[in-house]
Design a protein around this motif. Structure first.
Motif, PDB file in Angstrom:
ATOM      1  N   GLN A 120      42.217  32.542  37.794  1.00 13.43           N
ATOM      2  CA  GLN A 120      43.079  33.722  37.796  1.00 13.43           C
ATOM      3  C   GLN A 120      43.178  34.351  36.403  1.00 13.43           C
ATOM      4  O   GLN A 120      43.250  35.567  36.265  1.00 13.43           O
ATOM      5  CB  GLN A 120      44.485  33.343  38.287  1.00 13.43           C
ATOM      6  CG  GLN A 120      44.570  32.939  39.739  1.00 13.43           C
ATOM      7  CD  GLN A 120      44.287  34.103  40.683  1.00 13.43           C
ATOM      8  OE1 GLN A 120      44.702  35.229  40.441  1.00 13.43           O
ATOM      9  NE2 GLN A 120      43.566  33.838  41.745  1.00 13.43           N
ATOM     10  N   ILE A 121      43.180  33.515  35.384  1.00 23.45           N
ATOM     11  CA  ILE A 121      43.337  34.023  34.017  1.00 23.45           C
ATOM     12  C   ILE A 121      42.032  34.548  33.447  1.00 23.45           C
ATOM     13  O   ILE A 121      41.993  35.617  32.821  1.00 23.45           O
ATOM     14  CB  ILE A 121      43.904  32.912  33.107  1.00 23.45           C
ATOM     15  CG1 ILE A 121      45.337  32.582  33.510  1.00 23.45           C
ATOM     16  CG2 ILE A 121      43.851  33.336  31.635  1.00 23.45           C
ATOM     17  CD1 ILE A 121      45.946  31.433  32.741  1.00 23.45           C
ATOM     18  N   PHE A 122      40.947  33.810  33.681  1.00 25.43           N
ATOM     19  CA  PHE A 122      39.696  34.137  33.003  1.00 25.43           C
ATOM     20  C   PHE A 122      38.689  34.879  33.871  1.00 25.43           C
ATOM     21  O   PHE A 122      37.599  35.195  33.415  1.00 25.43           O
ATOM     22  CB  PHE A 122      39.046  32.849  32.466  1.00 25.43           C
ATOM     23  CG  PHE A 122      39.897  32.120  31.470  1.00 25.43           C
ATOM     24  CD1 PHE A 122      40.282  32.723  30.278  1.00 25.43           C
ATOM     25  CD2 PHE A 122      40.341  30.828  31.725  1.00 25.43           C
ATOM     26  CE1 PHE A 122      41.070  32.058  29.360  1.00 25.43           C
ATOM     27  CE2 PHE A 122      41.130  30.151  30.815  1.00 25.43           C
ATOM     28  CZ  PHE A 122      41.497  30.773  29.624  1.00 25.43           C
ATOM     29  N   SER A 123      39.036  35.169  35.136  1.00 24.74           N
ATOM     30  CA  SER A 123      38.115  35.859  36.022  1.00 24.74           C
ATOM     31  C   SER A 123      37.775  37.239  35.482  1.00 24.74           C
ATOM     32  O   SER A 123      38.638  37.970  34.973  1.00 24.74           O
ATOM     33  CB  SER A 123      38.706  35.981  37.423  1.00 24.74           C
ATOM     34  OG  SER A 123      37.892  36.805  38.230  1.00 24.74           O
ATOM     35  N   SER A 124      36.508  37.634  35.619  1.00 25.38           N
ATOM     36  CA  SER A 124      36.084  38.975  35.187  1.00 25.38           C
ATOM     37  C   SER A 124      36.461  40.034  36.206  1.00 25.38           C
ATOM     38  O   SER A 124      36.402  41.227  35.929  1.00 25.38           O
ATOM     39  CB  SER A 124      34.567  38.988  34.959  1.00 25.38           C
ATOM     40  OG  SER A 124      33.879  38.635  36.152  1.00 25.38           O
ATOM     41  N   SER A 125      36.854  39.599  37.400  1.00 28.45           N
ATOM     42  CA  SER A 125      37.257  40.530  38.451  1.00 28.45           C
ATOM     43  C   SER A 125      38.691  41.000  38.212  1.00 28.45           C
ATOM     44  O   SER A 125      39.610  40.196  38.095  1.00 28.45           O
ATOM     45  CB  SER A 125      37.165  39.863  39.824  1.00 28.45           C
ATOM     46  OG  SER A 125      37.801  40.654  40.810  1.00 28.45           O
ATOM     47  N   HIS A 126      38.913  42.276  38.133  1.00 28.66           N
ATOM     48  CA  HIS A 126      40.261  42.811  37.882  1.00 28.66           C
ATOM     49  C   HIS A 126      41.227  42.402  38.987  1.00 28.66           C
ATOM     50  O   HIS A 126      42.408  42.171  38.745  1.00 28.66           O
ATOM     51  CB  HIS A 126      40.201  44.344  37.764  1.00 28.66           C
ATOM     52  CG  HIS A 126      41.558  44.972  37.550  1.00 28.66           C
ATOM     53  ND1 HIS A 126      42.219  44.908  36.352  1.00 28.66           N
ATOM     54  CD2 HIS A 126      42.375  45.661  38.389  1.00 28.66           C
ATOM     55  CE1 HIS A 126      43.379  45.539  36.441  1.00 28.66           C
ATOM     56  NE2 HIS A 126      43.493  46.000  37.671  1.00 28.66           N
TER      57      HIS A 126
END
Length: 289
Positions: free
Chosen positions: A147-153
């Protein structure tokens, strides 16, 4: 023994040594459990037939570290330490002095001066020394990292403003050394569980510089100030203004949220402890995978 396998000795063969380390080492073809180091000379006679089969006929049993270190040079290529915390420092020091790489259960030691000495010893002897941090693989923590590091907005929480993490589990440990020893000698909830929470915080805020750390401990158990902490709260402030709180308690029966994370673009809340440990204790590591 297959060609190229590293010969490993497991120091301590309780729940962690047998149920976690030995199992994981068996699953990895790069390692061979050469032996175990235990205190009880009658250890093998206490094992069930199933445990003896799991240990293996070829696995050597040592009851004296000098006997173990007296093996031929390069016989032992890795030591995995899973003993009570107060014994860690001396064991790590002896293995590093013998140029044997070490993986040690957390907490590896209970003071920065001890850690500095072991770090210097590892450097001077060019020997690997690291800490086993299995809670980095808890499913709820892996989800939070995503959730924190995902590249998906859509999945990202954005910059983290505050993080609260807790481990509320009623009752002190059933292991006497954990309950009767004070935090200064490695007993209590902070060293047992708080180290995992602090480690997870530092991973989530890996790019931020720490501005301050505060720690408050209560020792309300049967041994009072001489015994384990029963409720510990750690507050870490970062230079960017973010704050992380770790809350470890064994006095409350209702529990609190495992994670409450507030970010610039969203919020993450997780209730309840990761289920894998209870499955491991009940059914073994393979059932928790």
């Amino acid at each position: 023994e297959k060609e190229g396998q590293l010969r490993v000795v497991i120091v301590g063969y309780g729940y962690g040594g047998k149920g976690i380390h030995h199992y994981l080492l068996k699953r990895c073809t790069s390692f061979k459990v050469y032996g175990i180091l235990v205190r009880n000379p009658q250890f093998k006679s206490t094992l069930s037939e199933a445990d003896q089969r799991f240990l293996g006929e070829e696995t050597k049993i040592f009851t004296d570290i000098n006997q173990l270190l007296g093996q031929n040079e390069h016989t032992i290529q890795l030591a995995v330490i899973s003993t009570p915390t107060p014994s860690h420092y001396s064991l790590i020091e002896q293995f590093l002095t013998a140029h044997i790489p070490v993986v040690c259960d957390k907490p590896c030691v209970t003071s920065s001066s001890q850690l500095s000495h072991l770090y210097s010893l590892a450097q001077s002897s060019n020997t690997l020394f690291t800490v086993f941090q299995n809670r980095r693989l808890d499913s709820d923590f892996l989800t939070l990292q995503h959730q924190i590091f995902s590249s998906s907005h859509q999945n990202s929480l954005g910059a983290i403003h505050s993080l609260y993490t807790s481990w509320w589990k009623p009752g002190l440990s059933t292991k006497a050394w954990k309950e009767q020893s004070s935090p200064f000698s490695g007993g209590g909830r902070f060293w047992d569980l708080g180290t995992h929470l602090v480690d997870q915080i530092l991973i989530l805020f890996e790019k931020e510089r720490i501005r301050s750390v505060e720690c408050s401990m209560q020792q309300n158990g049967p041994h009072g100030k001489e015994g384990a902490d029963t409720h510990t709260v750690i507050v870490i402030e970062f230079e960017n203004g973010s704050r992380a709180v770790a809350d470890i308690c064994c006095e409350g029966s209702m529990g609190k949220e495992r994670f409450v994370v507030v970010g610039k673009d969203g919020m993450y809340v997780k209730k309840g402890l990761d289920y894998q440990e209870e499955v491991i204790k009940r059914d073994g590591v393979e059932k928790a995978e």
